[in-house]
Design a protein around this motif. Structure first.
Motif, PDB file in Angstrom:
ATOM      1  N   THR A 142       0.828  -1.198   0.000  1.00 41.49           N
ATOM      2  CA  THR A 142       0.000   0.000   0.000  1.00 41.49           C
ATOM      3  C   THR A 142       0.863   1.248   0.000  1.00 41.49           C
ATOM      4  OG1 THR A 142      -0.144   0.134   2.419  1.00 41.49           O
ATOM      5  CG2 THR A 142      -1.866  -1.102   1.302  1.00 41.49           C
TER       6      THR A 142
ATOM      7  N   TYR B 222      -3.796   2.959  -1.331  1.00 36.78           N
ATOM      8  CA  TYR B 222      -4.082   2.083  -2.463  1.00 36.78           C
ATOM      9  C   TYR B 222      -2.903   1.155  -2.720  1.00 36.78           C
ATOM     10  CZ  TYR B 222      -1.154   5.237  -5.207  1.00 36.78           C
ATOM     11  OH  TYR B 222      -0.102   5.972  -5.683  1.00 36.78           O
ATOM     12  N   ASN B 223      -3.157   0.105  -3.505  1.00 36.47           N
ATOM     13  CA  ASN B 223      -2.134  -0.865  -3.869  1.00 36.47           C
ATOM     14  C   ASN B 223      -1.489  -0.408  -5.180  1.00 36.47           C
ATOM     15  OD1 ASN B 223      -0.634  -3.038  -4.798  1.00 36.47           O
ATOM     16  ND2 ASN B 223      -2.123  -4.564  -4.148  1.00 36.47           N
TER      17      ASN B 223
ATOM     18  N   HIS C  62      -5.491   1.091  -9.668  1.00 35.08           N
ATOM     19  CA  HIS C  62      -5.048   0.889  -8.294  1.00 35.08           C
ATOM     20  C   HIS C  62      -6.253   0.641  -7.390  1.00 35.08           C
ATOM     21  CE1 HIS C  62      -1.167   2.159  -9.654  1.00 35.08           C
ATOM     22  NE2 HIS C  62      -1.605   3.361  -9.973  1.00 35.08           N
ATOM     23  N   VAL C  63      -6.206  -0.457  -6.657  1.00 38.07           N
ATOM     24  CA  VAL C  63      -7.305  -0.813  -5.756  1.00 38.07           C
ATOM     25  C   VAL C  63      -7.145  -0.028  -4.457  1.00 38.07           C
ATOM     26  CG1 VAL C  63      -8.379  -2.684  -4.439  1.00 38.07           C
ATOM     27  CG2 VAL C  63      -7.513  -3.105  -6.759  1.00 38.07           C
ATOM     28  N   VAL C  64      -8.188   0.693  -4.081  1.00 31.58           N
ATOM     29  CA  VAL C  64      -8.180   1.492  -2.857  1.00 31.58           C
ATOM     30  C   VAL C  64      -8.499   0.573  -1.685  1.00 31.58           C
ATOM     31  CG1 VAL C  64      -9.331   3.364  -1.613  1.00 31.58           C
ATOM     32  CG2 VAL C  64      -8.807   3.604  -4.051  1.00 31.58           C
ATOM     33  N   SER C  65      -7.635   0.614  -0.671  1.00 31.50           N
ATOM     34  CA  SER C  65      -7.820  -0.253   0.499  1.00 31.50           C
ATOM     35  C   SER C  65      -8.267   0.508   1.735  1.00 31.50           C
ATOM     36  CB  SER C  65      -6.516  -0.997   0.804  1.00 31.50           C
ATOM     37  OG  SER C  65      -5.475  -0.071   1.041  1.00 31.50           O
TER      38      SER C  65
ATOM     39  N   TYR D 249     -11.262   2.596  -6.533  1.00 28.45           N
ATOM     40  CA  TYR D 249     -10.109   2.408  -7.404  1.00 28.45           C
ATOM     41  C   TYR D 249      -9.668   3.762  -7.950  1.00 28.45           C
ATOM     42  CZ  TYR D 249     -14.019   2.366 -10.694  1.00 28.45           C
ATOM     43  OH  TYR D 249     -15.166   2.662 -11.369  1.00 28.45           O
TER      44      TYR D 249
END
Length: 149
Positions: free
Chosen positions: A46, A66-67, A73-76, A95
């Motif tokens: 992240t 995000y990753n 990019h996937v938002v965590s 994302y």
């Protein structure tokens, strides 16, 4: 990954140094290109970007986690820290890529909506132009969201 050191006078061939993806020098090419070990921390998966959403008189300050190894990019996670009723808000997903989508729920106090959805499309200079809305809507208000440097 390899780098060649400068040839010294009288040296017949160049010497290679091998560096792994973490930047550490290793002895062989195979070690440099080997799959990373499984002891990589979650922090390596992240990163955080600061974004600012602008809508005329309203400005939301956001920190988005995000990753960086995915695209879009996937938002965590993250937070909307100010500028919105009931701040802070917890960013719960979404994302970031050619398009942006951020979903958040209110963590602060107040008689405000419970969720917000922000959507937009990338434009140059680097920013997202789109809309956001509350409690399930995503097109109630126009915005421009830009990266903070």
């Amino acid at each position: 990954m390899t780098t060649s050191s400068q040839k010294k006078k009288g040296q017949g061939r160049s010497e290679h140094r091998f560096v792994n993806p973490m930047g550490a020098e290793v002895k062989t090419r195979d070690e440099a290109f080997a799959a990373p070990s499984m002891d990589v921390s979650a922090e390596a998966l992240t990163t955080t970007a600061k974004l600012t959403l602008h809508n005329g008189a309203v400005t939301f300050a956001m920190e988005v986690q995000y990753n960086p190894n995915t695209y879009p990019h996937v938002v965590s996670g993250g937070r909307i820290t100010s500028g919105i009723c009931g701040a802070p808000w917890d960013i719960t997903g979404g994302y970031v890529g050619q398009q942006i989508r951020l979903d958040a729920k209110r963590a602060g106090q107040g008689a405000c909506a419970n969720t917000i959805t922000i959507v937009g499309e990338f434009q140059n200079p680097p920013a997202y132009r789109g809309t956001y809305g509350f409690d399930g809507a995503s097109s109630s208000f126009k915005h421009t969201t830009r990266y903070e440097c």
